[in-house]
Design a protein around this motif. Sequence first.
Motif, PDB file in Angstrom:
ATOM      1  N   UNK A  68      -1.018  14.196   1.465  1.00 35.11           N
ATOM      2  CA  UNK A  68      -1.606  12.979   0.889  1.00 35.11           C
ATOM      3  C   UNK A  68      -1.517  11.790   1.835  1.00 35.11           C
ATOM      4  N   UNK A  69      -0.723  11.884   2.899  1.00 34.93           N
ATOM      5  CA  UNK A  69      -0.629  10.761   3.826  1.00 34.93           C
ATOM      6  C   UNK A  69      -1.980  10.458   4.477  1.00 34.93           C
ATOM      7  N   UNK A  70      -2.835  11.457   4.603  1.00 34.69           N
ATOM      8  CA  UNK A  70      -4.157  11.225   5.188  1.00 34.69           C
ATOM      9  C   UNK A  70      -4.942  10.217   4.374  1.00 34.69           C
TER      10      UNK A  70
ATOM     11  N   UNK B 250       0.841  -1.190   0.000  1.00 34.18           N
ATOM     12  CA  UNK B 250       0.000   0.000   0.000  1.00 34.18           C
ATOM     13  C   UNK B 250       0.875   1.237   0.000  1.00 34.18           C
ATOM     14  N   UNK B 251       0.619   2.133  -0.937  1.00 32.94           N
ATOM     15  CA  UNK B 251       1.372   3.376  -1.047  1.00 32.94           C
ATOM     16  C   UNK B 251       0.520   4.403  -1.750  1.00 32.94           C
TER      17      UNK B 251
ATOM     18  N   UNK C  16      -3.507   6.751   4.969  1.00 29.56           N
ATOM     19  CA  UNK C  16      -3.882   6.242   6.282  1.00 29.56           C
ATOM     20  C   UNK C  16      -5.318   5.744   6.301  1.00 29.56           C
ATOM     21  N   UNK C  17      -6.220   6.438   5.620  1.00 33.53           N
ATOM     22  CA  UNK C  17      -7.613   5.994   5.578  1.00 33.53           C
ATOM     23  C   UNK C  17      -7.747   4.644   4.881  1.00 33.53           C
ATOM     24  N   UNK C  18      -7.021   4.460   3.797  1.00 31.76           N
ATOM     25  CA  UNK C  18      -7.095   3.184   3.080  1.00 31.76           C
ATOM     26  C   UNK C  18      -6.527   2.053   3.920  1.00 31.76           C
ATOM     27  N   UNK C  19      -5.388   2.294   4.563  1.00 30.48           N
ATOM     28  CA  UNK C  19      -4.781   1.254   5.398  1.00 30.48           C
ATOM     29  C   UNK C  19      -5.716   0.879   6.549  1.00 30.48           C
ATOM     30  N   UNK C  20      -6.325   1.873   7.189  1.00 30.99           N
ATOM     31  CA  UNK C  20      -7.222   1.595   8.311  1.00 30.99           C
ATOM     32  C   UNK C  20      -8.455   0.826   7.865  1.00 30.99           C
TER      33      UNK C  20
ATOM     34  N   UNK D   7      -2.157   6.459  12.960  1.00 34.00           N
ATOM     35  CA  UNK D   7      -2.364   5.301  12.092  1.00 34.00           C
ATOM     36  C   UNK D   7      -1.918   4.022  12.783  1.00 34.00           C
ATOM     37  N   UNK D   8      -0.736   4.022  13.381  1.00 30.35           N
ATOM     38  CA  UNK D   8      -0.236   2.825  14.046  1.00 30.35           C
ATOM     39  C   UNK D   8      -1.136   2.448  15.218  1.00 30.35           C
ATOM     40  N   UNK D   9      -1.619   3.457  15.951  1.00 35.44           N
ATOM     41  CA  UNK D   9      -2.504   3.160  17.078  1.00 35.44           C
ATOM     42  C   UNK D   9      -3.805   2.521  16.605  1.00 35.44           C
ATOM     43  N   UNK D  10      -4.382   2.993  15.520  1.00 38.15           N
ATOM     44  CA  UNK D  10      -5.623   2.399  15.008  1.00 38.15           C
ATOM     45  C   UNK D  10      -5.394   0.959  14.554  1.00 38.15           C
TER      46      UNK D  10
END
Length: 494
Positions: A402-404, A367-368, A407-411, A434-437
């Motif tokens: 764009x990191x937001x 994922x990127x 992060x939404x896709x990864x979560x 992100x890591x906490x979620x």
Amino acid sequence: MQQRSADAPEAVRHRRQSERPRGLAARAGRWLKAWSWLNLRLASSSQEWLRRHFTPAGQGVLAATFAAGLFGLDTRLTAAHQAFAFGLVLLGVAWLGTLVPLAKLRSHRRPPSRAAVGAPCRYKVEVANTGGRIARGLTLHERLPDPRPSRAAFVDTRAPVEATLNPFERLLGYPRWEWLIRQTRRAEAPAPVQLPDLAPGSVAELTLALTPTRRGWLTLDALVLGRVDPLGLMRRERVVAASARCLVLPKRYPTPQLRPPGRRRLQPGGIEQTSSVGDSREFIGLRDYLPGDSPRHIHWAAWARCGEPVVKEYRDEFFSRQALVLDTCPAAGADPVRFETAVSAAASLIAPLGEQPNGPDGLLDLLLYAEGTRVLTAGRGLMSTAAMLEVLACVEPQPAAAFTHLAETVSSRAARQSACLCVLLHWDDARRGLVARLRRSGLAVTVLVVNEQGEQDDPAAAGGAFIAVDARDPAPALARLSPDWSLHGAHRAA
């Protein structure tokens, strides 16, 4: 109110007068940078012309002849004019030697489709003598793209080394010029290869080698045939093959074989769902129709044979699915080395993770964010890890905001993942969140943060295994990964 209205134009006038010198200074600075770029460009062009037409010995003779001409203007005071005349004669004879036409040769190169940063890339070149005389004393070499920066890049870019320079050095711009050339040069210039003597109609096969220094597409401008004159002072060159290109993969570092932690997860739709749309769970057999069954599951051929409705029966699939998250959103003004190290770290981990993780049905998701969030899946019947490396070879830095989206896709995909390994460029609030979620969703998360020397990160805030990767030398950090994704000597969260 009237007094304030009357004073307003006066305040605006004073503010404009105070801003005018600053604007003039900025324009003067850009003009001086453009002037420095023009001078450096001319000097570089002259140096390249001398390199192509003169050997090192010839450049020495040319410099000595020029110096003798300056000191020998007055022939009554010095004898330097004699050295000047002798140098002119040598250069003239060498020039006459370059007028002899080069032999007629036909060449065909077979460049590799892929190469790797820092690894020597060797390929074959076939040379045939199509003329009527023996070809002697010829060399062959590749001409690489021009690495000199454009005017806009030179004026608008600030090299990291400029923070330690004095104003005079920054004004000259040579450190910035050298830094930009190192950033744009994609391979080390290979040395010319000596051709054997070729009789008319004979064919020879040579091996050329070059070492890529940057990932992405490497263009070979031309294959050049050269010859030195009998005095060894001047060269004559001719292009014998057109341009070609190959894809340079990111630099990879040794990593242990990994067995990602985490349990198998339910994958709605099965493995086919990862590459297609629709519910395509694993088919296990046929059974009688029951009220409430979907008409889409009716097996019409079996109904025709039995005379009673028959439906297809499925079962949900559970298998291991690992996520490799690559942060492609550096902060503004970050050193490009940090981004390149992150890409190399992700490329180094793809092969160990993608070789059938947790069984033949395991999948690896990369994922990127690259002009939009991208999810690449490698596994049985899907994308190969080699194709993932090709994507990483061409990825470019993205805006920090764009990191937001990443992060939404990864979560949103956390429920389907068995474990997650994050390669991050920074350790800020957005990445901590992100890591906490991911940790709250039950994932086994390992965090690799690329940092510069002297930066301090908080390992306890990572919520799992955490390691800092040195942007200049990531190999020791990657070697600390153990097969179960724990980190030898790394920090662990409480």
